[in-house]
Design a protein around this motif. Structure first.
Motif, PDB file in Angstrom:
ATOM      1  N   LYS A 327       0.853  -1.190   0.000  1.00 33.14           N
ATOM      2  CA  LYS A 327       0.000   0.000   0.000  1.00 33.14           C
ATOM      3  C   LYS A 327       0.886   1.236   0.000  1.00 33.14           C
ATOM      4  CE  LYS A 327      -2.906  -2.818   2.959  1.00 33.14           C
ATOM      5  NZ  LYS A 327      -3.389  -3.039   4.337  1.00 33.14           N
ATOM      6  N   ILE A 345       3.692   6.473 -10.783  1.00 36.57           N
ATOM      7  CA  ILE A 345       2.398   5.791 -10.613  1.00 36.57           C
ATOM      8  C   ILE A 345       2.372   4.519 -11.460  1.00 36.57           C
ATOM      9  CG2 ILE A 345      -0.104   5.965 -10.856  1.00 36.57           C
ATOM     10  CD1 ILE A 345       1.008   7.806  -8.700  1.00 36.57           C
ATOM     11  N   ARG A 346       2.852   4.607 -12.686  1.00 40.58           N
ATOM     12  CA  ARG A 346       2.888   3.440 -13.571  1.00 40.58           C
ATOM     13  C   ARG A 346       3.792   2.359 -12.991  1.00 40.58           C
ATOM     14  NH1 ARG A 346      -0.120   0.735 -15.801  1.00 40.58           N
ATOM     15  NH2 ARG A 346      -1.031   2.611 -16.747  1.00 40.58           N
ATOM     16  N   LYS A 349       1.918   0.705 -10.086  1.00 42.06           N
ATOM     17  CA  LYS A 349       0.816  -0.149 -10.534  1.00 42.06           C
ATOM     18  C   LYS A 349       1.334  -1.395 -11.248  1.00 42.06           C
ATOM     19  CE  LYS A 349      -2.850   0.473 -10.000  1.00 42.06           C
ATOM     20  NZ  LYS A 349      -3.664   0.044  -8.848  1.00 42.06           N
ATOM     21  N   ASP A 350       2.357  -1.240 -12.051  1.00 41.43           N
ATOM     22  CA  ASP A 350       2.928  -2.402 -12.750  1.00 41.43           C
ATOM     23  C   ASP A 350       3.507  -3.408 -11.756  1.00 41.43           C
ATOM     24  OD1 ASP A 350       2.220  -1.388 -15.184  1.00 41.43           O
ATOM     25  OD2 ASP A 350       4.228  -0.663 -15.729  1.00 41.43           O
ATOM     26  N   MET A 354      -0.970  -1.126  -4.385  1.00 43.62           N
ATOM     27  CA  MET A 354      -2.220  -0.391  -4.247  1.00 43.62           C
ATOM     28  C   MET A 354      -1.875   1.051  -3.906  1.00 43.62           C
ATOM     29  SD  MET A 354      -5.156  -0.891  -1.338  1.00 43.62           S
ATOM     30  CE  MET A 354      -6.531   0.254  -1.215  1.00 43.62           C
ATOM     31  N   LEU A 355      -2.446   1.989  -4.631  1.00 49.42           N
ATOM     32  CA  LEU A 355      -2.125   3.403  -4.437  1.00 49.42           C
ATOM     33  C   LEU A 355      -3.379   4.153  -4.012  1.00 49.42           C
ATOM     34  CD1 LEU A 355       0.294   5.437  -4.904  1.00 49.42           C
ATOM     35  CD2 LEU A 355      -0.834   5.976  -7.072  1.00 49.42           C
TER      36      LEU A 355
END
Length: 607
Positions: A327, A345-346, A349-350, A354-355
């Motif tokens: 997280k 962010i990428r 997520k990759d 969890m953001l």
């Protein structure tokens, strides 16, 4: 008269009290430049103001920051956030609403506070402002209401301590490692109530983000604040953000310190706090290989841009271990947007992270970051008291260690990532939500009390042990008592056995931790007359005094030959304690004039 030499905090307090000079132990009224209330406690600030028919002294210096539940996802929080919004509209108060970020960070980044200024907040980590050389203090909702209505609060000038870090900082040592190494050295109470100043060649090189990490854990060291003399970088940042031309505050070269320490930074190692106590610090190497269920990166301690970059560097091209939950919560929306602009962010997520949107996250129980029973979490937060971040075990470490452990599936460092992650069968998850309130209607108070003694001689009993955060939504005083000490091992049945008139005697640093008023009010709910301790957490001490609840500090009560259940008399004005069973007595710290005045009135807001 020649002006005496001052430490940083003495200069700031003198400048804000209209005095030429102040000295440790002196109680003065200080004007407050920035007055913050969060969604945690904010509604109670409003309640105190409305109930006592008080108005705002200066709305330009007054702010709401919604950082505890920045998603507005809990109905109780949403109701209280709206209560604050409506009050703000009536008094033209600026609201940094959900998604803005952590209030103490906004105070810095929005230029509300500058080096040398004073800040109060319902956030117990408001002393994070020491990162820019400003004086910030977390306070209870009565204190904040008083600050909003009067523009000033009373404060006792603390003693100052000077810590010089010599030697070179080794590669792979992050700011979180630095503060954890300091915690290991000083513990939770040896600097209790002190104002700390940090110096050294490597200290001068620390960035603003690193200074924020270190100052944010001054609370866990028991310190009033951890001050950095502002660097040229920090001064320029504050001037750009505030638009002000100010004179930064530095200690005088011949300032008097209660103690001075010199430590070798070259000996600092990658560190981690074991579950339950932030100061229970060991080398990461000692717990390497411990299987984990989750990692959390964020909080006011490690939610800055440099923290996000450190995590992204490790996560890039890698995956979070199967079954592990990572997280990530940036501290402010500005940091969140910068993560987006830089492509972080990428990467997150990759990697399978969890953001969440900007805010306090797991520390406040109002966002992602909580854990469940038996869950093992590596967290970049500042506290791992039992129950603080959930029912599981929480280890405190740097963002690099948290990210590396998420990828490995077990605790490790970034230079020791396995080819394949470790696996496990299953984990558990649960979280609960929160809020606060209180009220007090005491009438005339006696200056001498008599009652049955509870001897709970333990050190570092924190606010989660006194009144667990899962009960923070309780707003009625009458309902609070039954949860008193419900999370203190061995004393879970205290509330069922305590009787009105009882007196509690305990150890050092009682009430360490958060700013929750219920940790005081639960004793009032039970009818407990007073708490005596060797020392109190700074915020707890203020909350008790301002609520008109009797607390006193002692050096030793051994001469009383006390047993549980003995009856004692306590004289607030003289500090005399007498064991009625054997006639023996000792002298403890009596009430100060300020404490006695508030006690007799029943509440700070009635003074």
């Amino acid at each position: 008269m020649e002006r005496k030499s001052h430490t940083i905090i003495e200069k700031i307090i003198a400048n804000h009290s209209g005095k030429e000079s102040v000295k440790p132990g002196e109680i003065v009224d200080i004007s407050i430049d920035v007055r913050l209330a969060r969604d945690f406690g904010g509604a109670n600030v409003v309640k105190n103001l409305v109930d006592n028919q008080l108005v705002i002294e200066n709305s330009d210096k007054t702010f709401f920051t919604f950082d505890c539940n920045p998603t507005g996802s809990d109905q109780k929080y949403a109701a209280n956030q709206q209560k604050c919004r409506l009050f703000a509209r009536d008094f033209n108060i600026r609201v940094y609403d959900i998604n803005s970020g952590i209030g103490t960070h906004l105070a810095i980044d929005k230029g509300l506070a500058v080096p040398g200024s004073t800040v109060v907040s319902t956030d117990s980590h408001a002393n994070i402002l020491g990162a820019i050389g400003a004086f910030g203090q977390g306070m209870g909702d009565r204190d904040i209401a008083a600050a909003w209505a009067r523009g000033a609060v009373w404060f006792k000038v603390p003693e100052s301590v000077k810590i010089t870090l010599n030697g070179k900082r080794q590669a792979g040592i992050y700011a979180k490692d630095i503060i954890l190494n300091l915690l290991k050295h000083f513990g939770a109470s040896s600097l209790l109530g002190k104002s700390v100043e940090l110096y050294g060649e490597e200290v001068e090189k620390l960035t603003l983000d690193e200074r924020i990490t270190i100052s944010s854990m001054g609370t866990e060291m028991g310190a009033i604040a951890v001050f950095f003399p502002p660097s040229d970088e920090v001064i320029q940042y504050a001037k750009e953000r505030s638009g002000e031309d100010f004179e930064p505050i530095f200690a005088d070269g011949d300032a008097n310190y209660a103690e001075t320490f010199e430590l070798d930074m070259a000996t600092f190692i990658p560190a981690i706090s074991l579950p339950g106590k932030p100061h229970d610090v060991v080398p990461v190497e000692q717990v390497k290989g411990t299987k984990i269920d989750s990692s959390f990166i964020g909080s006011c301690t490690n939610g800055r841009m440099e923290d996000m970059r450190a995590a992204a560097r490790i996560l890039k091209g890698r995956k979070v271990a199967p079954g592990v939950v990572l997280k990530i919560v940036p501290s402010t929306d500005e940091v969140w947007n910068a993560c987006m602009d830089e492509g972080l962010i990428r990467i997150f997520k990759d990697a399978g992270a969890m953001l969440s949107n900007a805010g306090c996250a797991g520390c406040a129980a109002g966002q992602v970051g909580q854990n469940g029973p038996d869950e093992k979490t590596v967290s970049t937060g500042n506290r791992n008291f039992a129950g603080k971040q959930g029912k599981g075990d929480v280890y405190l470490a740097s963002p690099a260690t948290a990210a590396a452990s998420a990828v490995a599936g077990h605790i490790t460092t970034e230079d020791d990532l396995p080819e394949r992650p470790s696996l496990f069968e299953e984990g558990h998850g649960k979280q609960e939500a929160v809020l606060v309130t209180h009220h007090d209607n005491e009438k005339e108070k006696p200056s001498v009390i008599e009652g049955r003694v509870w001897l709970i001689i333990e050190d570092n009993i924190d606010t989660d042990m006194i009144f667990h955060n899962q009960h923070l939504a309780i707003t009625e005083l009458s309902e609070m008592g039954k949860y008193t000490f419900g999370n203190l091992k061995g004393w879970e049945d205290f509330a069922t056995k305590a009787k009105p008139g009882d007196i509690v005697i305990t150890g050092k640093n009682f009430g360490a931790g958060s700013s929750r008023q219920q940790a005081v009010d639960c004793f009032k709910s039970l009818g407990v007359q007073a708490v005596l301790a060797e020392s109190f957490g700074a915020i707890y001490e203020r909350n008790a005094i301002n609520a008109g609840f009797p607390i006193m500090t002692y050096e030793s009560v051994e001469e009383l030959d006390l047993q549980n259940g003995n009856v004692i008399t306590v004289e607030f004005e003289t500090g005399k304690i007498t064991n009625r069973e054997n006639g023996k007595n000792v002298m403890v710290q009596p009430f100060s004039d300020v404490q006695m005045e508030i006690y007799r009135k029943g509440d700070l807001l009635h003074v």
